[in-house]
Scaffold this motif. Structure first.
Motif, PDB file in Angstrom:
ATOM      1  N   ASP A 178      -0.764  12.750   4.813  1.00 41.55           N
ATOM      2  CA  ASP A 178      -1.989  11.955   4.834  1.00 41.55           C
ATOM      3  C   ASP A 178      -1.696  10.503   4.481  1.00 41.55           C
ATOM      4  N   PHE A 218      -2.375   7.372   6.931  1.00 40.47           N
ATOM      5  CA  PHE A 218      -3.197   6.239   6.528  1.00 40.47           C
ATOM      6  C   PHE A 218      -2.403   4.937   6.580  1.00 40.47           C
ATOM      7  N   GLU A 231      -2.301   3.823  10.197  1.00 42.63           N
ATOM      8  CA  GLU A 231      -3.625   3.323  10.575  1.00 42.63           C
ATOM      9  C   GLU A 231      -3.882   1.952   9.961  1.00 42.63           C
ATOM     10  N   ASP A 232      -3.510   1.784   8.690  1.00 45.02           N
ATOM     11  CA  ASP A 232      -3.725   0.499   8.012  1.00 45.02           C
ATOM     12  C   ASP A 232      -2.896  -0.614   8.650  1.00 45.02           C
TER      13      ASP A 232
END
Length: 259
Positions: A86, A90, A93-94
């Motif tokens: 996860d 993330f 994505e960031d």
């Protein structure tokens, strides 16, 4: 301001920041370490208001970026910590979002393979210029994976749902001409012309009002991602007024009228 990185470099010259992947032996593949470097680089660029344009490219002549480092995904799911996965998701994505939200315009200078996570990274740039022998695709299904990082939304914006589904379902690669025809690329040039083509676009951007360019980017991004036309218009109007109050606008209007 810009420090040392493990897997990328950042150089700044006359208002242009160039971010280069330095993993040619891995076709400039993304990894957790690369993503951490990119996150720091994009934070530093965002804080540097003297940057007019950002160019992202890969070392060598084989690849812009050949996607994620597949070694990080090997093995049964039980061998992976879900929390760590996860955090990794993330992080990717960031990084993509930080690139999209940078205050200067961004250009993907595509010098070879641009697939998987590399294609997603290029998709979050504002403009994409590629050599005519580059190849493009989202071959995640070939390794039993699903596109991630917000790519299903962003790529559907750029090339449409039908073309995205074709690329993902078949895992096929397409050439630069097809990627241009699909709406992914702004320009396709011979390899020998890539530097000049990118420099020409950078020069054109830098010969306009820099505050106007950056405000225009905010207006366009806000409109593209608005939930409805009214919200898009309200955002555009607010950004328009911000730019109207600048000294740059007053100066350029006066220069135009006097010319």
């Amino acid at each position: 301001m810009y420090g040392a990185y493990e897997s990328i470099s950042v150089t700044v010259d006359d208002g242009v920041a160039t971010v280069t992947f330095h993993r040619p032996e891995k076709y400039n593949a993304l990894s957790t370490e690369v993503s951490l470097d990119l996150a720091r680089a994009f934070t530093e660029i965002q804080l540097d208001r003297d940057i007019d344009v950002v160019v992202v490219t890969g070392e060598g002549t084989d690849a812009f970026c050949a996607g994620a480092d597949i070694e990080e995904y090997a093995g049964d799911a039980a061998a992976h910590d879900p929390r760590q996965k996860d955090r990794q998701r993330f992080l990717y994505e960031d990084v993509y979002r930080a690139l999209y939200d940078l205050h200067p315009p961004t250009i993907a200078k595509i010098n070879g393979y641009c697939v998987g996570g590399g294609l997603i990274l290029a998709a979050f740039c504002d403009l994409r210029i590629a050599v005519d022998d580059a190849e493009f695709g989202v071959p995640t299904t070939d390794i039993g994976m699903v596109p991630s990082g917000g790519s299903t939304y962003r790529l559907a914006q750029l090339i449409g749902e039908a073309k995205l589904k074709e690329l993902v379902y078949t895992a096929d690669l397409i050439d630069a001409a097809a990627a241009r025809d699909a709406g992914f690329l702004n320009r396709v040039v011979p390899r020998s012309d890539l530097d000049d083509a990118v420099d020409d676009v950078v020069d054109s951007i830098q010969h306009t009002g820099q505050s106007a360019v950056k405000h225009s980017k905010r207006a366009i991004n806000g409109g593209v991602n608005a939930t409805d036309p009214d919200t898009a218009r309200e955002h555009e109007a607010a950004v328009w007024w911000e730019q109207f109050t600048t000294a740059e606008r007053a100066r350029l209007i006066d220069e135009f009228n006097e010319g």
